[in-house]
Design a protein around this motif. Structure first.
Motif, PDB file in Angstrom:
ATOM      1  N   ALA A   1      -8.102 -10.252   5.638  1.00 17.87           N
ATOM      2  CA  ALA A   1      -8.805  -9.386   6.628  1.00 17.87           C
ATOM      3  C   ALA A   1      -8.942  -8.136   6.173  1.00 17.87           C
ATOM      4  O   ALA A   1      -8.298  -7.485   5.236  1.00 17.87           O
TER       5      ALA A   1
ATOM      6  N   GLY B   1       0.655  -9.617   7.689  1.00 19.01           N
ATOM      7  CA  GLY B   1       1.802  -8.907   8.497  1.00 19.01           C
ATOM      8  C   GLY B   1       1.196  -8.496   9.516  1.00 19.01           C
ATOM      9  O   GLY B   1       0.283  -8.878  10.307  1.00 19.01           O
TER      10      GLY B   1
ATOM     11  N   LYS C   1       0.896  -1.241   0.146  1.00 17.33           N
ATOM     12  CA  LYS C   1      -0.139   0.170   0.116  1.00 17.33           C
ATOM     13  C   LYS C   1       0.781   1.186   0.038  1.00 17.33           C
ATOM     14  O   LYS C   1       0.536   2.210  -0.669  1.00 17.33           O
TER      15      LYS C   1
HETATM   16  C1  LIG Z   1      -3.851  -2.684   7.745  1.00 14.24           C
HETATM   17  C2  LIG Z   1      -3.976  -4.068   7.786  1.00 14.24           C
HETATM   18  C3  LIG Z   1      -4.969  -5.033   7.134  1.00 14.24           C
HETATM   19  C4  LIG Z   1      -6.298  -4.250   6.468  1.00 14.24           C
HETATM   20  O1  LIG Z   1      -5.841  -3.657   5.436  1.00 14.24           O
HETATM   21  P1  LIG Z   1      -6.767  -2.739   4.765  1.00 14.24           P
HETATM   22  O2  LIG Z   1      -6.441  -2.405   3.220  1.00 14.24           O
HETATM   23  O3  LIG Z   1      -7.098  -1.523   5.422  1.00 14.24           O
HETATM   24  O4  LIG Z   1      -8.408  -3.318   4.687  1.00 14.24           O
HETATM   25  C5  LIG Z   1      -5.008  -6.437   7.255  1.00 14.24           C
HETATM   26  N1  LIG Z   1      -4.167  -7.038   7.762  1.00 14.24           N
HETATM   27  C6  LIG Z   1      -3.067  -6.258   8.495  1.00 14.24           C
HETATM   28  C7  LIG Z   1      -1.979  -7.246   9.277  1.00 14.24           C
HETATM   29  C8  LIG Z   1      -3.002  -4.999   8.537  1.00 14.24           C
HETATM   30  O5  LIG Z   1      -2.074  -4.382   9.174  1.00 14.24           O
END
Ligand SMILES: *Cc1c(COP(=O)(O)O)cnc(C)c1O
Length: 302
Positions: A183, A294, A56
């Protein structure tokens, strides 16, 4: 070497992708249901900027450097993996960094925030009411008056460039599976999977209570597509909350598979996947690819 050359070199070093393994998950529940479960160990892609946060941030960091920005500014709660990852990336690449943190300062700082501070993130606390207005032009204007020019990364890191990064991640996953599960916090990662894997059934697991609104947020990034779904029953009380049942699940999974899970994201998603397996949701004979996104820095240590 000039400063800019060095900064560019560091960015390209940091953004060189370390391929991560896909491993098989074994469990009597899985065998009995006649499905295969795989896990992409994206938690191993970078020691500090881990999992989906690496993807991201990737194009946002490039963009910030291209725009010659000296400072990154972003938002998050006190346990935010995004705050942690952004602080580490900024420090490595020589950006100044400001973290707008929801709620009051609590001392001693927790792991996430004390790490961010060590990385020289400037922590700036705002009330929950103010935090709710963080995306308004008025609030952002005030931040500009206070901090000067910056490259803004929204909460959780989700914006168009983040979805582009997540789409690229999706395209590294190959094709040897039927379902892909992850998730969901803001939905940016899920949106990238949906866009990058048009022929796979894509399932997100909301880690937030009342996560129904996420469907609408994800639609903003993916448009009219129908090969995806968000499960909203596996939040275990809400964001960063946990229960005995979830902790037991995580412990058993870790013992059996020797893979660490945390209770904020991947632990909840896996608990959801197992529950759906037991309910016969997945077609017999199918392969389910789960994503370890992660964020193990947020793991609760008992
Ligand atoms: C931030 C995060 C997510 C969620 O990601 P989004 O793109 O905000 O839906 C999932 N898993 C972990 C480990 C994260 O740190």
């Amino acid at each position: 070497m000039t400063y800019f050359y060095r900064a560019r070199q560091k960015l390209s070093d940091m953004l060189r992708y370390t391929p991560t393994p896909i491993v098989e998950i074994t469990d009597p529940i899985v065998e009995k249901a006649g499905v295969r479960v795989l896990m992409k160990r994206e938690d191993l892609n970078h020691p500090l900027v881990s999992g989906n946060k690496w993807w991201k941030l990737k194009y946002n960091l490039e963009e910030a450097q291209q725009q010659n920005k000296k400072t990154l500014l972003t938002f998050g709660g006190a346990y935010s993996n995004h705050i942690y990852a952004t602080a580490a990336a900024a420090s490595e690449l020589g950006f100044n960094c400001i973290g707008i943190i929801r709620g009051e300062e609590t001392l001693p700082l927790n792991n996430t925030l004390s790490f961010a501070k060590q990385q020289r993130m400037n922590l700036h606390y705002v009330s929950r009411e103010q935090y709710r207005t963080k995306a308004t032009p008025e609030f952002i204007n005030r931040l500009q008056q206070q901090f000067g020019d910056f490259y803004l990364i929204p909460e959780g890191g989700t914006n168009k460039l983040a979805v582009t990064g997540a789409t690229e991640f999706a395209q590294t996953l190959g094709h040897d599976f039927d379902y892909v599960c992850c998730a969901v916090g803001t939905g940016g990662t899920l949106a990238g999977l949906i866009n990058g894997l048009p022929s796979k059934k894509t399932i997100g697991f909301s880690v937030l209570k009342n996560g129904e609104f996420l469907k609408h947020d994800v639609e903003r990034w993916v448009g009219e597509k129908h090969h995806w779904q968000i499960m909203t029953d596996y939040h275990f009380g809400g964001y960063a909350k946990t229960t005995r049942v979830l902790e037991q699940f995580i412990q058993q999974f870790e013992e059996r598979n020797n893979i660490p899970l945390e209770h904020v994201y991947t632990g909840k998603m896996m608990a959801g996947v197992y529950d759906l397996i037991q309910k016969g949701y997945f077609q017999k004979g199918s392969t389910i690819l789960t994503l370890h996104t992660g964020g193990l820095q947020g793991k609760r240590l008992f």
